[in-house]
Design a protein around this motif. Structure first.
Motif, PDB file in Angstrom:
ATOM      1  N   VAL A   1      13.544  10.577  13.063  1.00  0.00           N
ATOM      2  CA  VAL A   1      14.549  11.282  13.863  1.00  0.00           C
ATOM      3  C   VAL A   1      15.506  11.680  13.250  1.00  0.00           C
ATOM      4  N   LEU A   2      16.434  12.536  13.024  1.00  0.00           N
ATOM      5  CA  LEU A   2      18.167  12.361  12.957  1.00  0.00           C
ATOM      6  C   LEU A   2      18.091  13.904  13.388  1.00  0.00           C
ATOM      7  N   TYR A   3      18.970  13.154  14.863  1.00  0.00           N
ATOM      8  CA  TYR A   3      19.423  14.516  16.142  1.00  0.00           C
ATOM      9  C   TYR A   3      20.705  14.360  15.794  1.00  0.00           C
ATOM     10  N   HIS A   4      21.011  15.645  15.712  1.00  0.00           N
ATOM     11  CA  HIS A   4      22.625  16.024  15.857  1.00  0.00           C
ATOM     12  C   HIS A   4      23.512  16.870  16.851  1.00  0.00           C
TER      13      HIS A   4
ATOM     14  N   VAL B   1      30.476   7.187   0.566  1.00  0.00           N
ATOM     15  CA  VAL B   1      31.653   7.981   1.139  1.00  0.00           C
ATOM     16  C   VAL B   1      31.081   9.697   1.974  1.00  0.00           C
ATOM     17  N   LEU B   2      30.532  10.094   0.934  1.00  0.00           N
ATOM     18  CA  LEU B   2      30.052  11.415   0.275  1.00  0.00           C
ATOM     19  C   LEU B   2      29.015  11.431   2.092  1.00  0.00           C
ATOM     20  N   GLU B   3      27.998  10.533   1.898  1.00  0.00           N
ATOM     21  CA  GLU B   3      27.172  10.019   2.703  1.00  0.00           C
ATOM     22  C   GLU B   3      27.433  10.614   4.438  1.00  0.00           C
ATOM     23  N   ARG B   4      28.703   9.646   4.395  1.00  0.00           N
ATOM     24  CA  ARG B   4      29.311   9.620   5.723  1.00  0.00           C
ATOM     25  C   ARG B   4      29.747  10.807   6.165  1.00  0.00           C
ATOM     26  N   GLY B   5      30.611  11.072   5.301  1.00  0.00           N
ATOM     27  CA  GLY B   5      30.869  12.692   5.559  1.00  0.00           C
ATOM     28  C   GLY B   5      30.174  13.806   5.860  1.00  0.00           C
ATOM     29  N   VAL B   6      28.749  14.011   5.345  1.00  0.00           N
ATOM     30  CA  VAL B   6      27.608  14.961   5.951  1.00  0.00           C
ATOM     31  C   VAL B   6      27.212  14.307   7.541  1.00  0.00           C
ATOM     32  N   LEU B   7      27.350  13.019   7.483  1.00  0.00           N
ATOM     33  CA  LEU B   7      26.515  12.490   9.038  1.00  0.00           C
ATOM     34  C   LEU B   7      27.904  12.956  10.026  1.00  0.00           C
ATOM     35  N   LEU B   8      29.345  12.964   9.570  1.00  0.00           N
ATOM     36  CA  LEU B   8      30.184  12.956  10.398  1.00  0.00           C
ATOM     37  C   LEU B   8      30.439  14.460  10.483  1.00  0.00           C
TER      38      LEU B   8
ATOM     39  N   LEU C   1      14.317   6.683  15.995  1.00  0.00           N
ATOM     40  CA  LEU C   1      15.205   7.874  16.156  1.00  0.00           C
ATOM     41  C   LEU C   1      16.864   7.567  16.038  1.00  0.00           C
ATOM     42  N   ASN C   2      17.361   8.457  15.765  1.00  0.00           N
ATOM     43  CA  ASN C   2      19.148   8.881  14.589  1.00  0.00           C
ATOM     44  C   ASN C   2      19.640   9.409  16.362  1.00  0.00           C
ATOM     45  N   ASP C   3      20.460   9.436  17.229  1.00  0.00           N
ATOM     46  CA  ASP C   3      20.787  10.355  17.571  1.00  0.00           C
ATOM     47  C   ASP C   3      22.146   9.993  17.022  1.00  0.00           C
ATOM     48  N   LEU C   4      23.185  11.002  16.369  1.00  0.00           N
ATOM     49  CA  LEU C   4      24.711  10.667  15.533  1.00  0.00           C
ATOM     50  C   LEU C   4      25.707  10.383  17.155  1.00  0.00           C
ATOM     51  N   SER C   5      25.217  11.391  18.289  1.00  0.00           N
ATOM     52  CA  SER C   5      25.473  11.082  19.924  1.00  0.00           C
ATOM     53  C   SER C   5      25.693  10.078  19.710  1.00  0.00           C
TER      54      SER C   5
ATOM     55  N   LYS D   1       0.914  -1.452  -0.479  1.00  0.00           N
ATOM     56  CA  LYS D   1       0.449   0.223  -0.216  1.00  0.00           C
ATOM     57  C   LYS D   1       0.568   1.207  -0.099  1.00  0.00           C
ATOM     58  N   LYS D   2       0.589   2.113  -0.536  1.00  0.00           N
ATOM     59  CA  LYS D   2       1.211   3.153  -0.558  1.00  0.00           C
ATOM     60  C   LYS D   2       1.034   3.963   0.943  1.00  0.00           C
ATOM     61  N   GLY D   3       2.452   4.665   1.401  1.00  0.00           N
ATOM     62  CA  GLY D   3       3.005   4.923   2.823  1.00  0.00           C
ATOM     63  C   GLY D   3       3.722   6.007   2.477  1.00  0.00           C
ATOM     64  N   TYR D   4       4.254   6.646   3.356  1.00  0.00           N
ATOM     65  CA  TYR D   4       5.218   7.421   3.647  1.00  0.00           C
ATOM     66  C   TYR D   4       6.066   7.114   4.817  1.00  0.00           C
ATOM     67  N   LEU D   5       8.038   7.915   5.095  1.00  0.00           N
ATOM     68  CA  LEU D   5       8.773   8.116   5.603  1.00  0.00           C
ATOM     69  C   LEU D   5       8.887   9.525   5.607  1.00  0.00           C
ATOM     70  N   TYR D   6       8.670  10.211   6.621  1.00  0.00           N
ATOM     71  CA  TYR D   6       8.672  11.560   7.421  1.00  0.00           C
ATOM     72  C   TYR D   6      10.583  11.497   7.497  1.00  0.00           C
ATOM     73  N   LEU D   7      11.133  12.178   6.604  1.00  0.00           N
ATOM     74  CA  LEU D   7      12.464  12.783   8.071  1.00  0.00           C
ATOM     75  C   LEU D   7      12.694  13.806   8.904  1.00  0.00           C
ATOM     76  N   LEU D   8      12.435  13.986   9.336  1.00  0.00           N
ATOM     77  CA  LEU D   8      12.643  15.360  10.550  1.00  0.00           C
ATOM     78  C   LEU D   8      14.136  15.281  11.230  1.00  0.00           C
ATOM     79  N   MET D   9      14.761  16.361  10.556  1.00  0.00           N
ATOM     80  CA  MET D   9      16.169  16.687  11.942  1.00  0.00           C
ATOM     81  C   MET D   9      15.879  17.678  12.258  1.00  0.00           C
ATOM     82  N   GLU D  10      17.218  17.867  14.146  1.00  0.00           N
ATOM     83  CA  GLU D  10      16.678  18.918  14.667  1.00  0.00           C
ATOM     84  C   GLU D  10      18.215  19.176  14.647  1.00  0.00           C
ATOM     85  N   HIS D  11      17.878  20.249  14.540  1.00  0.00           N
ATOM     86  CA  HIS D  11      19.461  21.553  14.372  1.00  0.00           C
ATOM     87  C   HIS D  11      19.659  22.295  15.594  1.00  0.00           C
TER      88      HIS D  11
END
Length: 300
Positions: free
Chosen positions: A117-120, A168-175, A153-157, A69-79
């Motif tokens: 949620v992507l939290y950094h 590689v580039l994605e990892r660079g951004v996340l780091l 929840l993806n808490d980068l800490s 079925k149709k669904g959604y992924l909603y990506l929210l990042m807190e700055h």
């Protein structure tokens, strides 16, 4: 000088559908991955965030097939540099907006939304990953009357550098996001640069690397001279030449854009008459393109 460099880099990175697919493949729980077809992933809308909160949050909405079925992924990042307990409440508000949008376009039934949620921030996330955690103890006996949902929840800490996955580039951004609010951010830059420069030979990576450099220029306290010295230690002579050209191009682009904005402001005040705004903008953009091709060609 970018007003919100975090938002700009977030949008430039995760608006690429291949990068988004790779991110979700690495950071969604197994239960979700077992029920989603990531090959069906498509970007649907770039933001549901109110203007007054855009300094603190970034978001992207994707559609995907969930259990056929149709669904959604909603990506929210807190700055924010520290955890904000209102974030799950904001998340609920954005999910309601998504459901209203879906109803306007397609009607019932409501689709499943997987919120991510992507939290950094510098401080760790402390309330778990359920909306019900925002309530006091009275909710224990009255839970059926309280709204609840779980979010990924993806808490980068919480991740070591080795646990941060992706291309590689994605990892660079996340780091960069992981360390930008940390006291040792400037000291981590050489290591992150060495990682992202490992793909500099690939022509498709040049634009993304330019975005990463722009982010570093906007968030570090190091001077341009110090950054050039770091780059020279991280790169071979050929790669160093490429990066210096990109840096010079960014500087030139910023100056031209600044002059364009100044001229446009002058036009709005009526000090420049007889020149159409679209024509003027096209002329200046053409000048920049010529300068870029003539003086800032990327070497083989």
């Amino acid at each position: 000088d970018i007003q919100n460099p975090h938002d700009k880099l977030f949008k430039e990175t995760w608006s690429n559908i291949e990068t988004a697919r790779d991110f979700f493949q690495n950071y969604l729980p197994d239960k979700v991955l077992a029920n989603i077809d990531l090959t069906s992933l498509q970007i649907r809308k770039d933001s549901f965030i109110d203007k007054e909160l855009k300094e603190f949050y970034s978001d992207l909405l994707y559609s995907a097939t969930l259990r056929g079925k149709k669904g959604y992924l909603y990506l929210l990042m807190e700055h924010k540099s520290s955890f904000e307990k209102q974030t799950p409440l904001q998340l609920l508000q954005y999910m309601v907006k998504i459901w209203h949008l879906h109803l306007e376009q397609e009607g019932f039934p409501l689709p499943v939304i997987i919120p991510v949620v992507l939290y950094h921030g510098a401080r760790k996330w402390t309330i778990g990953s359920e909306f019900l955690a925002l309530f006091d103890d009275s909710a224990n006996e009255l839970e059926e009357y309280c709204p609840n949902f779980s979010y990924v929840l993806n808490d980068l800490s919480e991740y070591t550098d080795d646990q941060i996955k992706g291309k590689v580039l994605e990892r660079g951004v996340l780091l960069l996001f992981k360390y930008v609010f940390q006291p040792g951010y400037d000291e981590k830059i050489p290591e992150i640069l060495r990682l992202i420069f490992s793909v500099i030979d690939k022509e498709t990576g040049l634009e993304a690397i330019e975005s990463l450099l722009r982010y570093i220029f906007s968030t570090t306290e190091k001077s341009e001279t110090e950054l050039k010295e770091i780059a020279s230690k991280c790169l071979s002579e050929t790669k160093e030449n490429i990066i210096m050209k990109l840096a010079e191009r960014l500087t030139l682009k910023g100056k031209l854009e600044g002059k364009l904005e100044g001229i446009q402001e002058g036009m709005q005040r009526g000090t420049l008459e007889g020149i159409e705004e679209g024509t003027l903008k096209g002329i200046l953009e053409g000048i920049f393109d010529i300068l870029q091709m003539r003086f800032f060609e990327i070497p083989e």
